[in-house]
Design a protein around this motif. Sequence first.
Motif, mmCIF file in Angstrom:
data_model
loop_
_atom_site.group_PDB
_atom_site.id
_atom_site.type_symbol
_atom_site.label_atom_id
_atom_site.label_comp_id
_atom_site.label_asym_id
_atom_site.label_seq_id
_atom_site.Cartn_x
_atom_site.Cartn_y
_atom_site.Cartn_z
ATOM 1 N N LEU A 60 -11.433 -37.662 -88.394
ATOM 2 C CA LEU A 60 -10.775 -37.966 -87.303
ATOM 3 C C LEU A 60 -9.108 -37.348 -87.553
ATOM 4 O O LEU A 60 -8.116 -37.358 -86.828
ATOM 5 N N THR A 63 -8.694 -34.250 -86.195
ATOM 6 C CA THR A 63 -9.256 -33.896 -84.772
ATOM 7 C C THR A 63 -7.562 -32.805 -83.510
ATOM 8 O O THR A 63 -8.196 -32.124 -83.065
ATOM 9 N N ARG A 188 -10.894 -35.491 -78.118
ATOM 10 C CA ARG A 188 -10.205 -36.916 -78.981
ATOM 11 C C ARG A 188 -11.143 -37.864 -79.431
ATOM 12 O O ARG A 188 -12.388 -37.610 -79.404
ATOM 13 N N ILE A 189 -10.782 -38.332 -80.514
ATOM 14 C CA ILE A 189 -11.281 -39.331 -81.024
ATOM 15 C C ILE A 189 -12.462 -40.370 -80.539
ATOM 16 O O ILE A 189 -13.475 -40.509 -80.839
ATOM 17 N N ARG A 190 -11.657 -40.709 -79.287
ATOM 18 C CA ARG A 190 -13.086 -41.569 -78.309
ATOM 19 C C ARG A 190 -13.974 -40.869 -78.422
ATOM 20 O O ARG A 190 -14.950 -40.750 -78.467
ATOM 21 N N HIS A 191 -13.781 -39.318 -77.771
ATOM 22 C CA HIS A 191 -14.899 -38.763 -77.775
ATOM 23 C C HIS A 191 -16.075 -38.428 -78.656
ATOM 24 O O HIS A 191 -16.978 -38.508 -78.481
ATOM 25 N N GLU A 192 -14.948 -38.509 -80.118
ATOM 26 C CA GLU A 192 -16.006 -38.246 -81.214
ATOM 27 C C GLU A 192 -17.379 -39.091 -82.097
ATOM 28 O O GLU A 192 -18.216 -39.569 -82.525
ATOM 29 N N LEU A 193 -16.087 -41.101 -81.302
ATOM 30 C CA LEU A 193 -16.833 -41.801 -81.660
ATOM 31 C C LEU A 193 -17.476 -42.079 -81.141
ATOM 32 O O LEU A 193 -18.628 -43.008 -81.280
ATOM 33 N N ALA A 194 -18.239 -41.180 -79.831
ATOM 34 C CA ALA A 194 -18.559 -41.798 -78.188
ATOM 35 C C ALA A 194 -20.318 -40.810 -78.975
ATOM 36 O O ALA A 194 -21.430 -41.364 -78.641
ATOM 37 N N ARG A 197 -23.465 -43.323 -80.184
ATOM 38 C CA ARG A 197 -24.039 -43.647 -78.694
ATOM 39 C C ARG A 197 -25.453 -43.891 -79.149
ATOM 40 O O ARG A 197 -26.609 -44.121 -78.496
ATOM 41 N N VAL A 400 -21.647 -40.020 -72.637
ATOM 42 C CA VAL A 400 -21.114 -40.427 -72.880
ATOM 43 C C VAL A 400 -20.354 -39.406 -74.188
ATOM 44 O O VAL A 400 -19.063 -39.872 -75.202
#
Length: 405
Positions: A60, A63, A188-194, A197, A400
Amino acid sequence: MPLALLALTIGAFGIGTTEFVIMGLLPEVAGDFQVSIPTAGFLVTGYALGVVLGAPLMTLLGTRVSRKRMLMLLMGLFVVGNVVSALAPVFGVMLAGRVIASLAHGAFFGIGSVVAADLVAPQKKAGAIAMMFTGLTVANVVGVPLGTYLGQTAGWRTTFLVVAALGVVGLLGVARLVPEQPRAEGVRIRHELAAFRNVQVLLAMAMTVLGFGGVFAAITYITPMMTEVAGYSVSSVTWLLVLFGLGMVGGNLVGGKLADRRLMPLLYVSLGALAVVLGLFTVTAHNKVAAAVTIVLIGALGFATVPPLQKRVLDQAAGAPTLASAVNIGAFNLGNALSAWLGGLVIAAGLGYTAPNWVGAVLAASALLLAVLSGLLERRDTGKGRIVAGNGNSPEPTPVAVARH
């Protein structure tokens, strides 16, 4: 295969050596710092936990830089950690050095897997990943025995200085040979975390924990098992571990080649066979020859799952694979820690030194069940038209998990 893979392989060799060589040097380290062997064992546990935590953390943090630059930074961190370990005046500093080095482990293999896969044609991705992991497997055949011998004859600090030098070579190799890959715009971090899901990503990671955990349930306690049950001398354990390493090398290369052709069938066969062989090890452990053959098979079958599992994660997290790839490396170490703990429980319960083999068999069989479940879900999704035509391994990324470009 591109020459850039050589640099990644050298880095993997150094990381693999520093991870496992400490097991053969615990008495020397414990004696030097005047601590008990169990206390010195925190150098193993601390490293494993550092990998689990460091894999997502370092990924992270990286990134916002290119993958090549992040690989160079990780190898630099690895060098620093090993130098700190080599020069540590007290045990606490030695432990800190081990943790520093471990922070580079998961992210290097995770990001390195993505880079290796991008260097080759789509039909050769698993083979490229396997080539990089060859450095890790060869470390168990060459690096660990030589590092142990060097540490026992010239002092354990010398071993860690040599490993740090290997890290410098790997760093220079990455700088010289690995091409610059522009950072994907909009990631972005949110894309990596997605990516987490996606149930297939989670299933692949669970297979990693259980499947590789099955291997280390047995191998963690290989010394008392071989000396007390099979009748080997303590000095022979080193060569048994070399056999295990040779099996790892072979399984890794074969697994990488076959995973590019039939990924899921390979997982079914390798995990199923691993469960059977681990179960049989409770019997073959009583015979020297049979035990040696079984150890080779465990190494081969265990590492035959590594390239397909790593590629499975990359495929399923196609929109943002870097973090998922790194976390999957941490999953291997989580499996090691889990299986070692469970193996110790059954031994402490008085079930004997071969009891961890049954633990390993159950873990591997559980991974097989998850693989079957993953395959069934994939077939269901195929019927719904969610699989890209012509590629049964790579589902079309869900919204996502897709980075915005």
